[in-house]
Design a protein around this motif. Structure first.
Motif, PDB file in Angstrom:
ATOM      1  N   PHE A   5       0.825  -1.755   0.837  1.00 35.18           N
ATOM      2  CA  PHE A   5       0.024   0.119  -0.327  1.00 35.18           C
ATOM      3  C   PHE A   5       0.803   1.295   0.274  1.00 35.18           C
ATOM      4  O   PHE A   5       0.249   2.200  -1.049  1.00 35.18           O
ATOM      5  CB  PHE A   5      -1.163   0.362   1.337  1.00 35.18           C
ATOM      6  CG  PHE A   5      -2.194   1.286   1.658  1.00 35.18           C
ATOM      7  CD1 PHE A   5      -3.188   1.497   0.582  1.00 35.18           C
ATOM      8  CD2 PHE A   5      -1.662   2.183   2.655  1.00 35.18           C
ATOM      9  CE1 PHE A   5      -3.473   2.503   0.469  1.00 35.18           C
ATOM     10  CE2 PHE A   5      -2.633   2.834   2.241  1.00 35.18           C
ATOM     11  CZ  PHE A   5      -3.448   3.538   1.461  1.00 35.18           C
ATOM     12  N   TYR A   6       1.933   1.052   0.961  1.00 38.28           N
ATOM     13  CA  TYR A   6       2.875   2.426   0.433  1.00 38.28           C
ATOM     14  C   TYR A   6       3.395   2.537  -1.025  1.00 38.28           C
ATOM     15  O   TYR A   6       3.984   3.936  -1.458  1.00 38.28           O
ATOM     16  CB  TYR A   6       4.000   1.830   2.093  1.00 38.28           C
ATOM     17  CG  TYR A   6       3.216   1.887   3.691  1.00 38.28           C
ATOM     18  CD1 TYR A   6       2.214   2.648   3.846  1.00 38.28           C
ATOM     19  CD2 TYR A   6       4.086   1.240   3.987  1.00 38.28           C
ATOM     20  CE1 TYR A   6       1.841   2.985   5.249  1.00 38.28           C
ATOM     21  CE2 TYR A   6       3.093   1.870   5.430  1.00 38.28           C
ATOM     22  CZ  TYR A   6       2.507   1.493   5.580  1.00 38.28           C
ATOM     23  OH  TYR A   6       1.334   2.152   7.196  1.00 38.28           O
ATOM     24  N   ALA A   7       4.123   1.535  -0.874  1.00 42.57           N
ATOM     25  CA  ALA A   7       4.389   1.434  -2.505  1.00 42.57           C
ATOM     26  C   ALA A   7       3.678   2.227  -2.977  1.00 42.57           C
ATOM     27  O   ALA A   7       3.669   3.549  -4.069  1.00 42.57           O
ATOM     28  CB  ALA A   7       5.303   0.102  -2.753  1.00 42.57           C
ATOM     29  N   LEU A   8       2.060   1.958  -3.616  1.00 44.48           N
ATOM     30  CA  LEU A   8       1.190   2.482  -4.331  1.00 44.48           C
ATOM     31  C   LEU A   8       1.487   3.548  -4.374  1.00 44.48           C
ATOM     32  O   LEU A   8       1.037   4.390  -5.169  1.00 44.48           O
ATOM     33  CB  LEU A   8       0.488   1.536  -4.192  1.00 44.48           C
ATOM     34  CG  LEU A   8      -0.793   1.596  -5.363  1.00 44.48           C
ATOM     35  CD1 LEU A   8      -0.587   1.433  -6.660  1.00 44.48           C
ATOM     36  CD2 LEU A   8      -2.196   0.868  -4.689  1.00 44.48           C
ATOM     37  N   LEU A   9       1.210   4.310  -3.170  1.00 43.60           N
ATOM     38  CA  LEU A   9       0.687   5.707  -2.168  1.00 43.60           C
ATOM     39  C   LEU A   9       1.930   6.196  -2.596  1.00 43.60           C
ATOM     40  O   LEU A   9       1.496   7.519  -3.704  1.00 43.60           O
ATOM     41  CB  LEU A   9       0.640   5.300  -1.483  1.00 43.60           C
ATOM     42  CG  LEU A   9      -0.639   4.933  -0.199  1.00 43.60           C
ATOM     43  CD1 LEU A   9      -0.779   5.999   1.122  1.00 43.60           C
ATOM     44  CD2 LEU A   9      -1.916   6.116  -1.036  1.00 43.60           C
TER      45      LEU A   9
END
Length: 1449
Positions: A371-375
């Motif tokens: 999720f952090y990578a996508l954000l």
């Protein structure tokens, strides 16, 4: 929440669903909040999209396939929503208890899809068919629908596929995704809508919202530029709002508003000044008969001596305000995008903090990392979109500002007063339109950094406070210490830049004069003198440039070290103030990311301030025009107590003139040298300052000036001068102007292209041809065109004709004569009356009346992919050794950067390594000390690299300019005859500016970016080796995008350069012929032509701007993928990685996005700018004329006798042209006086050019005292000959410099020459004497005085051979008499060859040479030739000379 749970029939929110490895949202949340968000957005903004249905009165566009596709998809979605609603109602009627959500949402979707259907239909009334609101609604709907889709799929997998909700939602979701695709299409055909012609030529107008965001509409241009060289026809047209006429109209409106306010403030200040000092009567330049358009509000540097407090009389700041008001919409939009971008900039460090925390915590859920990578990817993507839209708006603003300024400068030049025009030379104004307007454009590109940079600095410090606490104040203190350093650097840079601008203006002024008077320089061998003048100014300019570059190097050093100094001081204070403070990876790399954010505003702020310094230079002068007053019938022109002066506070040149000129009369204006004839005409044309009284003019004015002005166009275009072609009238005009014989000699007839240096015999008839109806002022046309003058005067029989003439032979045929003496009308009346009065007119007539005039004379008419070698040529000019040291210094700086980053990574691991151990001060101090040393060495290496590159750049500039100047002064005269002056000037203005400033900056930036990217990729691969696999496809994508862009961008910059030269040429041409343009009232036509050529240039500029954005969007996408994969691989391999290396990897990846974009930009910029080296080199390779000095040098006393022998001499202008002199054989004895006559095209002036070897022999030879002139150097030849040319050319500088540029003669000799030239009295009366400053082209002297100065030049040189090339063609009878008298007395022992204009001047010659078609047809004494009744006798009869005329030498 309970109510929403009842509404859904299930739990609305359950936080426990997120606290597990397979996290999910509740179905109720997905069916309410995630459904209503896109619906609310559409219902908030959608109804406004229906306005075209009610307001637009245009016809609907026809139905297209795209429109049908959209509406069919909308209808399918509507039907699915209806079906779901009906199905739910049926179930409710069947006594099924369904939750309210199951019939509420379908009902909402039914109404929504109806609204969408209507919006699609309303777009048929607009040019752009897609709707941004609909596009964003569909995107939101798809994104929000993804969550519900995955939840329904999970439930179906767990509970089975029996529920019909899953396939229904799945099909609806697919239709929504499919609905997004048509909005991505931008290829829309509008060829049937004729009212929007620009639609066909600019796809941006019809591009979809996604195409606008990604600049996909520009794909076709990039592909075309990659496949073939671009032409101007391939470049997209400008939108109507970006065209010069529209931009100038808006700017002019706001400028006038600002000027009115400024004028009011100016008047108030002037009144206060007058109250304080009664003696300081400073007038604001307005007179009773003048109307104000624009005041001089920002003063340029004056050439004359001004009082120190003079600037107080001018109001400043109105220009910036006018620009801001004109482009307020653009400014507000760009502010919004910049604000969003600045907010998103600070999101990435916070996400990096979360990512480091995730890697440090092995128990954290894996989906958190994904999720952090996508954000991080989404945040970077949104940041890129905002940034590129911001840049597009800013660069478009810069382009529009440049357009407005260039057009406004041109418009002002069309109506500027004579006094103001003298304050700025053509060269200075061209420099204003080129370099200064470009600086203003560059400044406006980054103007928002003035507020954005401080905001980013404040936010960075705020977030650093949250990470490091009070320790951040140590870093703030460092920044505060840097502020005074910045202030000192900016102040020093300002002083140097202002001084350098003056040097640049002075150099361009001299270059403009050199090219306008190049023939005089060659004839007198003055090239070395002027070369030294230019090189002296150039050396001063380069000294200033070197000092400025050194200051810039210090500035770069300071602001490169600033973020590092701030970080090292902050980290050191953080770990030292408290033993419990441990620098872990989370704090360090979040702080490092914030410091990297801080680096950009700290670096940009001084650059923007430097640009502000450069554009703070005051802009151009005011425009004024004569007030058109009502005129009573009966008089065409009336002077009423009129007094006029050339400048404010100067003596009146026209004094108390009362004069009425009846309609339809023929009036002659005569008078001695300096009597005010030129001033009287200039006053009528509005070229002088009114002191008192006024002039009334009835009708329009046509003007034939004394010094004729011709445009770079065909002969026919010059004659028509913008008027529609009436063939019958056109042919009559040609015949009346006696141009038919001349046209027959030209290969292209009246379609022959005429250069700027079209020769004088043709100029005056052209001017006469152009004259339309109205009062006509013929100035000096009696001299070169007497054979057609009477026809012309008869042609204008029913119009008022004012003939300002030096010829007295036909004054008996005019209606009235005005005699001027010392600026006053001494006599007025018919010829017989004035003659019988015995006044000054009768005295003038008795003195010179017996001298008759001859026939007009003739002069011949002269009708890349960037190679790698250009880089090596520039680096060769820098120096091989210096280039090597510069490269090594940059490599060392990059190595120090990598070392400091790796050391910081190891430092942060100490938090884990010494978690349960004592962290000694020795270890801490070592960490801080090494980190600081690496940072300082990084800055020192960069400083060394910048200093070395500054030195090398100045060295290259000196070498390239020296070669260019040296070669251009040695090229043959034919080059200047066939090459527009503006094109040559552009080499010394724009191209040398590029070599001086743009190329060094591009080289430095490119090398820095390249090494920075290599460093970043090495660090990422070191952290996650698998990234090397990802690098290959990303590298290929990067390479292909770069290849497409660079080829297109290079060609667009070349088109920009090619289309820029006509702007400067047209401007120079306009200023030269300003009086003619204004007299004919053609300002509007010339303004429209200027707008046209500026628009052509702006097409390439705008296309280049868009190409940069096209590139940036794609490269930043590649950079965002680098960030995404670096983060994603860190998630995959989080177990073996430590937090320090992950933090270093991702923080480096976050900074690489801009660097990737900047590298390609710099690659293209460098390749584009290196074109300047190519263009300069092109002119250093132009073939030279013969050497100035050869090994075979004549004796110093040569020629002793002045004997000239032509032996079967032949010459042609160019190899492909016919001979202009064919088989000339003659012998001219020592001290013999030879007259040369002949019709147009006979070859008289060619004979003169051959003697000076302006033209080289095609056969035969010329012997002077037995020496073949082709065997010696040009300067050895030309210094031994003397010519008094037809056009008296002077140069700006002292009067003495114009006489003796090499200082070879004493003051005594100079004064003696002036005495013989009848100028000693005049020069003695000047306060400065021989140091009297001569203005550009000698405008502050009369034509007669200029010609007498040319005579003084000849007397000073006193060579054995003298050539008079129609030397008295454009002067009055008195000056002619003085020149002839001096020649007869002072050159009695010299061989004199006179190209005859007035036959009386050669009637006392020993022999007369008659040329015809390049051959000698008669050559004997005048008496013998008159008796032979040949060609010469016929010419004498036409001139009114009968029989033998007894004259004494």
């Amino acid at each position: 929440m309970a109510a929403l749970g009842d509404f859904c029939g299930s739990v609305f929110w359950n936080s426990s669903l997120l606290d597990r490895e397979d996290a999910d949202l509740t179905l109720c949340f997905e069916q309410t909040v995630l459904v209503w968000i896109p619906l609310g957005f559409l219902w908030l903004f959608g109804p406004w999209q229906l306005l075209p249905l009610f307001k637009c009165h245009r016809k609907k566009l026809s139905i297209t396939k795209l429109y049908l596709t959209k509406q069919v998809l909308t209808m399918l979605l509507l039907l699915m929503a209806l079906a779901e609603l009906i199905f739910t109602i049926v179930e409710v009627l069947g006594h099924h208890h369904n939750p309210a959500i199951q019939y509420t949402n379908p009902a909402l979707y039914v109404v929504t899809w109806v609204l969408v259907f209507l919006i699609h239909d309303s777009r048929r009334f607009t040019i752009r068919r897609d709707s941004a609101v609909l596009f964003l609604f569909l995107i939101l709907s798809v994104i929000c629908g993804v969550f519900q889709l995955q939840t329904l799929i999970r439930q179906a997998i767990q509970c089975g596929w029996g529920d019909a909700t899953v396939p229904h939602f799945f099909y609806s979701f697919i239709l929504r995704v499919r609905s997004v695709i048509p909005d991505c299409n931008h290829s829309i055909n509008f060829s049937h809508w004729n009212s929007y012609s620009s639609v066909f030529q600019n796809p941006e107008i019809t591009a979809s919202i996604l195409s606008v965001i990604t600049f996909n509409w520009y794909n076709s241009m990039v592909v075309k530029g990659y496949r073939k060289p671009l032409e101007m026809e391939d470049v997209f047209e400008l939108k109507d709002a970006d065209k010069t006429q529209k931009v100038l109209g808006m700017f002019d409106k706001h400028m006038k508003t600002g000027v009115k306010k400024a004028q009011w403030e100016l008047e108030i200040r002037q009144r206060k000044t007058k109250q304080h000092s009664a003696t300081n009567d400073y007038r604001n330049g307005l007179s009773k008969t003048q109307s104000l358009d624009v005041l001089v509000l920002e003063e340029r540097e004056k050439k004359q001596k001004k009082k120190k407090d003079s600037k107080k009389d001018y109001t400043k700041g109105w220009l910036m305000l006018a620009v801001a008001r004109t482009f307020s919409r653009n400014l507000l939009q760009s502010v919004a995008f910049k604000l969003m971008h600045d907010v998103l900039v600070f999101v990435s460090p916070q996400l990096l903090k979360l990512m480091i925390n995730f890697v440090s915590d092995p128990n954290d859920y894996l989906w958190h990392g994904y999720f952090y990578a996508l954000l991080m990817f989404v945040a970077a993507l949104m940041q890129s979109i905002c940034l590129q839209q911001y840049f597009q708006l800013c660069f478009k603003l810069g382009m529009s500002v440049r357009t407005a300024l260039m057009a406004a400068i041109y418009k002002k030049a069309l109506t500027v007063s004579n006094a103001t025009r003298k304050e700025s030379t053509i060269g200075e104004t061209v420099n204003l339109m080129s370099a200064d307007a470009q600086r203003f454009m560059d400044f406006t590109n980054f103007v928002h950094q003035l507020w954005s940079a401080p905001v980013q600095i404040v936010l960075s410090i705020l977030f650093l406070w949250l990470e490091l606490g009070p320790s951040v104040f140590a870093g703030v203190g460092v920044m505060l210490l840097l502020i005074p350093i910045n202030a000192v650097l900016v102040a020093k840079a300002r002083a140097i830049q202002v001084k350098n601008m003056n040097y640049k203006d002075e150099r361009m002024k001299i270059m403009n004069e050199i090219f306008n008077g190049i023939k005089i320089l060659k004839l007198f061998s003055w090239e070395p003198s002027f070369q030294k003048r230019v090189e002296k100014i150039r050396n001063q300019e380069l000294k200033g440039l070197l000092r400025f570059s050194y200051l810039q190097s210090v500035s770069i050093f300071v602001f490169t070290c600033a973020p590092f100094l701030v970080s090292v001081v902050t980290f050191a204070v953080f770990v030292m103030v408290d033993e419990d403070n441990v620098l872990d990876a989370q704090k360090a790399f979040t702080s490092i990311s914030l410091f990297n954010v801080l680096r950009f505003p700290l670096a940009m702020l001084p650059m923007v301030l430097s640009s502000l310094v450069q554009v703070s230079r005051p802009f151009f002068v005011c425009q004024e025009r004569l007030e058109k007053l009502q005129v009573t019938s009966g008089c065409a022109v009336r002077f009423s107590e009129a007094s006029f002066a050339w400048e404010h506070n100067s003596n009146a040149a026209i004094k108390d003139v009362n004069l009425e000129i009846p309609c339809g009369s023929l009036l002659a204006v005569v008078g001695p040298v300096g009597s005010g004839k030129s001033s009287l005409v200039s006053a009528m044309l509005g070229e002088m300052e009114n002191i008192k009284g006024h002039i009334n003019i009835q009708g329009s004015v046509a003007y034939v000036p004394q010094q004729a002005w011709i445009q770079n166009a065909t002969l026919k275009d010059n004659i028509l001068f913008g008027s529609p072609l009436d063939e019958a009238r056109y042919q009559k005009v040609i015949e009346a102007c006696a141009l038919l014989p001349d046209l027959q000699l030209l290969p292209g007839g009246d379609l022959t292209e005429i250069g700027e240096r079209v020769l004088t015999f043709m100029k005056i008839p052209f001017q006469c041809c152009s004259a339309p109806g109205g009062p006509h002022v013929f100035y000096g046309v009696g001299m070169p065109a007497l054979h057609c003058l009477l026809k012309l005067l008869c042609w204008f029989l029913f119009q008022t004709r004012i003939l300002v003439t030096h010829s007295l032979s036909f004054l008996a045929q005019v209606d009235d004569i005005v005699m001027l003496v010392d600026g006053k009308v001494s006599e007025k009346g018919p010829y017989s009356t004035l003659l019988s009065n015995g006044g000054e007119f009768a005295q003038l007539l008795n003195t010179y009346g017996s001298q008759q005039e001859g026939n007009p004379e003739d002069e011949q008419y002269f009708a890349l992919q960037v190679k790698f070698i250009m880089y090596t040529r520039y680096l060769g000019a820098v120096g091989c050794n210096l280039t090597t040291w510069i490269f090594l210094a940059y490599v060392a700086q990059a190595a120090a950067t990598i070392g400091s980053n790796l050391w910081l990574s190891e430092w942060t691991n100490d938090a884990v390594k010494y978690q349960n151990m004592t962290y000694t001060t020795a270890i801490r101090d070592t960490r801080v000390g090494v980190y600081g040393a690496l940072g300082i060495s990084q800055g020192l290496f960069l400083l060394a690299a910048c200093m070395l590159s500054a030195h090398g750049a100045v060295r290259a500039s000196r070498v390239l300019h020296k070669h260019l100047l040296s070669n251009i002064l040695r090229v043959p005269m034919s080059f200047f005859d066939t090459t527009p002056t503006g094109r040559i000037i552009n080499r010394f203005a724009k191209d040398i500016f590029t070599v001086d400033e743009a190329i060094p900056m591009s080289f430095r930036s490119w090398l820095n970016c390249f090494l920075g990217i290599i460093s970043t990729l090495l660090i990422i691969c070191l952290a996650t080796p698998y990234f090397a696999i990802i690098m290959l496809p990303l590298g290929l994508l990067y390479y292909f995008v770069q290849q497409f862009y660079v080829s297109t961008s290079r060609q667009l910059r070349r088109l920009d350069s090619v289309t820029r030269s006509p702007i400067y040429s047209h401007f120079s041409e306009t200023v030269s012929g300003l009086s003619v343009i204004r007299a004919y009232g053609h300002q509007e036509r010339f303004l429209q032509h200027n707008e046209k050529i500026v628009d052509i240039n702006q097409k390439s500029v705008y296309s280049w701007i868009v190409s940069n954005r096209w590139l940036a969007v794609r490269l930043e996408f590649v950079g965002n993928l680098v960030v995404f994969f670096a983060a994603l691989l860190a998630v995959f391999a989080r177990d073996p990685l430590n937090s320090g290396i992950v933090g270093l990897s991702i923080s480096s990846a976050l900074s690489v996005t801009q660097t990737l974009n900047w590298l390609v930009r710099m690659t293209s910029e460098l390749e584009t700018n290196i074109v300047a080296v190519e263009r300069v080199h092109e002119y250093t390779e132009v073939p030279n004329e013969a050497p100035w000095v050869t090994l075979q040098r004549p004796q110093s006393s040569w020629p002793n006798n002045g004997e000239i022998r032509f032996v079967n001499y032949q010459v042609r202008y160019r190899p492909e042209l016919q001979l202009v002199l064919d088989g000339i054989n003659c012998y001219i004895k020592s001290s013999e006086k030879i007259g040369v006559v002949g019709r147009t095209g006979a070859g008289k002036s060619s004979l003169t050019n051959c003697l000076f070897r302006i033209l080289e022999a095609a056969g035969g030879k010329i012997l002077i005292d037995g020496l073949d002139i082709a065997t010696i150097g040009l300067h050895d030849l030309r210094q031994k000959l003397t010519i008094i040319p037809q056009d008296p050319v002077l140069f700006s500088g002292s009067l003495r410099m114009n006489l003796d540029p090499f200082d070879q003669h004493s003051d005594k000799d100079v004064w003696y020459a002036l005495e013989l030239a009848h100028l000693k009295t005049f020069v003695s009366s000047l306060p400065e004497g021989l140091s009297y400053p001569v203005s550009e082209a000698g405008e502050n002297l009369s034509v007669g005085q200029r010609q007498l100065l040319c005579l003084a030049r000849a007397l000073l040189r006193k060579s054995k051979i003298l050539i008079l090339d129609e030397a008295t063609a454009a002067v009055d009878m008195e000056t002619d008499h003085l020149i002839q008298q001096t020649i007869r007395s002072e050159f009695v022992d010299c061989t004199v060859i006179t190209i005859a204009h007035r036959l009386h001047t050669i009637m006392d010659s020993n022999r007369v040479m008659v040329l015809q078609a390049g051959k000698i047809v008669e050559f004997d004494s005048p008496e013998e030739l008159l008796q032979q009744h040949g060609v010469f006798a016929a010419m004498a009869r036409d001139a009114g000379i009968l029989g033998n005329q007894d004259t004494a030498l």
